[in-house]
Design a protein around this motif. Structure first.
Motif, short mmCIF file in Angstrom:
data_model
loop_
_atom_site.label_atom_id
_atom_site.label_comp_id
_atom_site.label_asym_id
_atom_site.label_seq_id
_atom_site.Cartn_x
_atom_site.Cartn_y
_atom_site.Cartn_z
N ARG A 71 0.87 -1.07 -0.08
CA ARG A 71 -0.13 -0.05 -0.22
C ARG A 71 0.86 1.10 -0.08
O ARG A 71 1.78 1.39 0.72
CB ARG A 71 -0.90 0.09 1.40
CG ARG A 71 -1.64 1.19 1.37
CD ARG A 71 -2.42 1.12 2.92
NE ARG A 71 -3.70 1.74 2.81
CZ ARG A 71 -4.22 2.37 4.13
NH1 ARG A 71 -3.76 2.04 5.37
NH2 ARG A 71 -5.01 2.95 4.11
N MET A 72 0.55 2.17 -0.86
CA MET A 72 1.17 3.55 -0.95
C MET A 72 0.30 4.49 -0.37
O MET A 72 -0.69 4.64 -1.29
CB MET A 72 1.97 3.61 -2.29
CG MET A 72 3.06 4.97 -2.10
SD MET A 72 4.14 4.95 -3.35
CE MET A 72 3.15 5.68 -4.59
N VAL A 73 0.49 5.27 0.68
CA VAL A 73 -0.29 6.39 1.01
C VAL A 73 0.63 7.28 1.41
O VAL A 73 1.64 7.11 2.15
CB VAL A 73 -1.23 5.92 1.80
CG1 VAL A 73 -0.74 5.17 3.24
CG2 VAL A 73 -2.52 7.13 2.25
N GLY A 74 0.46 8.45 1.18
CA GLY A 74 1.28 9.75 1.47
C GLY A 74 2.87 9.56 0.88
O GLY A 74 3.56 9.72 1.55
N ALA A 75 2.56 8.88 -0.43
CA ALA A 75 3.82 8.46 -0.94
C ALA A 75 5.08 7.62 -0.19
O ALA A 75 6.24 7.68 -0.76
CB ALA A 75 4.67 9.99 -1.28
N VAL A 76 4.48 6.88 0.71
CA VAL A 76 5.36 5.93 1.49
C VAL A 76 4.49 4.52 1.06
O VAL A 76 3.44 4.32 1.24
CB VAL A 76 5.47 6.23 3.00
CG1 VAL A 76 6.02 5.24 3.50
CG2 VAL A 76 6.10 7.57 3.13
N LEU A 77 5.72 3.58 0.49
CA LEU A 77 5.23 2.27 0.36
C LEU A 77 5.52 1.35 1.43
O LEU A 77 6.53 1.49 2.23
CB LEU A 77 6.16 1.69 -0.96
CG LEU A 77 5.64 0.49 -1.44
CD1 LEU A 77 4.51 0.52 -2.19
CD2 LEU A 77 6.78 0.06 -2.28
N GLU A 78 4.42 0.59 1.70
CA GLU A 78 4.34 -0.32 2.89
C GLU A 78 3.95 -1.72 2.46
O GLU A 78 2.91 -1.69 1.94
CB GLU A 78 3.66 0.15 4.10
CG GLU A 78 3.44 -0.79 5.26
CD GLU A 78 2.62 -0.25 6.11
OE1 GLU A 78 2.21 -0.90 7.42
OE2 GLU A 78 1.73 0.57 5.74
N GLN A 79 4.55 -2.73 2.83
CA GLN A 79 4.44 -4.09 2.60
C GLN A 79 2.84 -4.39 3.57
O GLN A 79 3.48 -4.43 4.88
CB GLN A 79 5.43 -5.09 2.59
CG GLN A 79 4.70 -6.51 2.24
CD GLN A 79 6.04 -7.47 2.16
OE1 GLN A 79 7.21 -7.26 2.21
NE2 GLN A 79 5.76 -8.81 2.51
N VAL A 80 1.86 -4.87 2.93
CA VAL A 80 0.81 -5.20 3.96
C VAL A 80 0.50 -6.56 4.00
O VAL A 80 -0.45 -6.94 4.70
CB VAL A 80 -0.58 -4.34 3.65
CG1 VAL A 80 -0.41 -2.74 3.96
CG2 VAL A 80 -0.99 -4.72 2.08
N THR A 81 1.27 -7.32 3.55
CA THR A 81 0.98 -8.76 3.56
C THR A 81 2.39 -9.41 4.07
O THR A 81 3.44 -8.72 4.01
CB THR A 81 0.82 -9.64 2.38
OG1 THR A 81 2.03 -9.26 1.19
CG2 THR A 81 -0.55 -9.30 1.61
N ARG A 82 2.32 -10.67 4.75
CA ARG A 82 3.46 -11.26 5.33
C ARG A 82 3.96 -12.33 4.46
O ARG A 82 2.99 -13.39 4.14
CB ARG A 82 3.19 -11.56 6.81
CG ARG A 82 4.54 -12.22 7.49
CD ARG A 82 4.18 -12.56 8.98
NE ARG A 82 2.52 -13.41 9.06
CZ ARG A 82 2.61 -14.67 8.99
NH1 ARG A 82 3.82 -15.49 9.14
NH2 ARG A 82 1.60 -15.49 9.28
N ASP A 83 5.03 -12.51 4.29
CA ASP A 83 5.72 -13.68 3.24
C ASP A 83 5.47 -15.00 3.96
O ASP A 83 5.96 -15.14 5.10
CB ASP A 83 6.99 -13.70 2.61
CG ASP A 83 7.10 -12.16 1.94
OD1 ASP A 83 6.19 -11.81 1.44
OD2 ASP A 83 8.41 -11.91 1.68
N HIS A 84 4.91 -15.86 3.35
CA HIS A 84 4.87 -17.48 3.91
C HIS A 84 5.93 -18.03 3.12
O HIS A 84 5.89 -18.94 2.24
CB HIS A 84 3.38 -18.07 3.58
CG HIS A 84 2.28 -17.10 4.15
ND1 HIS A 84 1.01 -17.21 3.44
CD2 HIS A 84 2.16 -16.60 5.45
CE1 HIS A 84 0.24 -16.39 4.44
NE2 HIS A 84 0.95 -15.98 5.46
N LEU A 140 6.45 3.78 -8.82
CA LEU A 140 5.15 4.23 -8.56
C LEU A 140 4.92 5.67 -8.47
O LEU A 140 3.83 6.12 -8.81
CB LEU A 140 4.67 3.54 -7.18
CG LEU A 140 4.40 1.83 -7.19
CD1 LEU A 140 4.25 1.05 -5.99
CD2 LEU A 140 3.31 1.74 -8.18
N LYS A 141 5.71 6.12 -7.94
CA LYS A 141 5.75 7.82 -7.81
C LYS A 141 6.04 8.44 -9.04
O LYS A 141 5.43 9.54 -9.33
CB LYS A 141 6.73 8.35 -6.74
CG LYS A 141 6.38 8.06 -5.36
CD LYS A 141 7.87 8.51 -4.35
CE LYS A 141 7.54 8.07 -3.01
NZ LYS A 141 8.91 8.67 -2.39
#
Length: 245
Positions: free
Chosen positions: A120-133, A205-206
């Motif tokens: 998820r990218m909000v406020g120009a910051v990318l964050e992984q929202v899933t956890r790798d299995h 993405l930006k």
């Protein structure tokens, strides 16, 4: 039920360094998922396509987490019923988002099984929202492997959860997060993340405001970096102004 928001999206895929593409994707109205098939090219392609076929039943329903879970369980059962390919059971990862409404608030239902990823990218910051299995993700979590070493670890492609494969049941991760104005969701197979670091993904993405251009750019970046695996990317944009409750 109609989608609570008018989303914009783009998608791109490439076989990368392989002769066939075992990835499959679904991008339609309120369901955005990527599946990365495993088990040899015939079995992998069928497994990922089967997962997408089942999850297509969620389109237009504003599905809640329980409904998404039921669809993943059905997909797991159907993939396990497929014939083995070259001695390996067909299997697939799957990840993505389903747009729904919870207590009058538009939300993403984030789903994940395996090591494909949703960001998820909000406020120009990318964050992984899933956890790798994956084996490596567990080693990193236990402090046995440094995060910087994970992309090069020999076990980096060993997944601990998948649809199908040798496991009779499936344990999907399901999270619900409220949609923020201007959210940009990225759903991708590991052909992207194994080749392109998160910082470069964020920059690409930006660089592109149009979601289709962003998806095309990310796949091109992975190919230019020498991607040896299939690469699939979905970019989904929420409107900058959300409707009031």
């Amino acid at each position: 039920m109609t989608a609570p928001l008018a989303l914009r999206w783009g998608s791109a895929t490439s076989p990368g360094g392989r002769s066939t593409n075992e990835d499959a994707l679904l991008a339609q109205e309120d369901v955005f998922v990527v599946a990365d098939g495993m088990g040899g090219h015939d079995a992998g392609e069928v497994a990922s396509a089967t997962a997408i076929e089942v999850l297509r039943s969620l389109v237009g329903r504003g599905a809640d987490p329980d409904t998404v879970r039921d669809a993943l369980v059905e997909a797991n059962d159907r993939i396990r019923a497929l014939p083995e390919g070259h001695g390996r059971r067909p299997g697939t990862t799957v990840t993505g988002v389903v747009l729904t409404v919870h207590e009058s608030t538009p939300c993403w239902v984030v789903l994940n099984v395996g090591d494909s990823r949703t960001y998820r990218m909000v406020g120009a910051v990318l964050e992984q929202v899933t956890r790798d299995h994956s084996e490596v993700a567990e080693l990193v979590a236990d402090g046995l492997v440094r995060p910087d070493d994970a992309p090069y670890h020999p076990w980096r492609h060993v997944v601990t959860r998948a649809l199908g494969g040798g496991t009779p049941t499936v344990e999907p991760d399901l999270d619900v997060i409220a949609v923020s104005p201007g959210d940009r969701m990225l759903v991708c197979s590991d052909g992207l993340t194994d080749t392109v670091p998160d910082a470069r993904i964020e920059a690409d993405l930006k660089a592109e405001s149009d979601p289709q251009a962003a998806a095309d750019r990310l796949v091109a970046t992975a190919l230019a970096a020498g991607a040896t695996d299939n690469v699939t990317v979905l970019v989904v944009d929420a409107p900058a102004v959300l409707p009031s409750a």
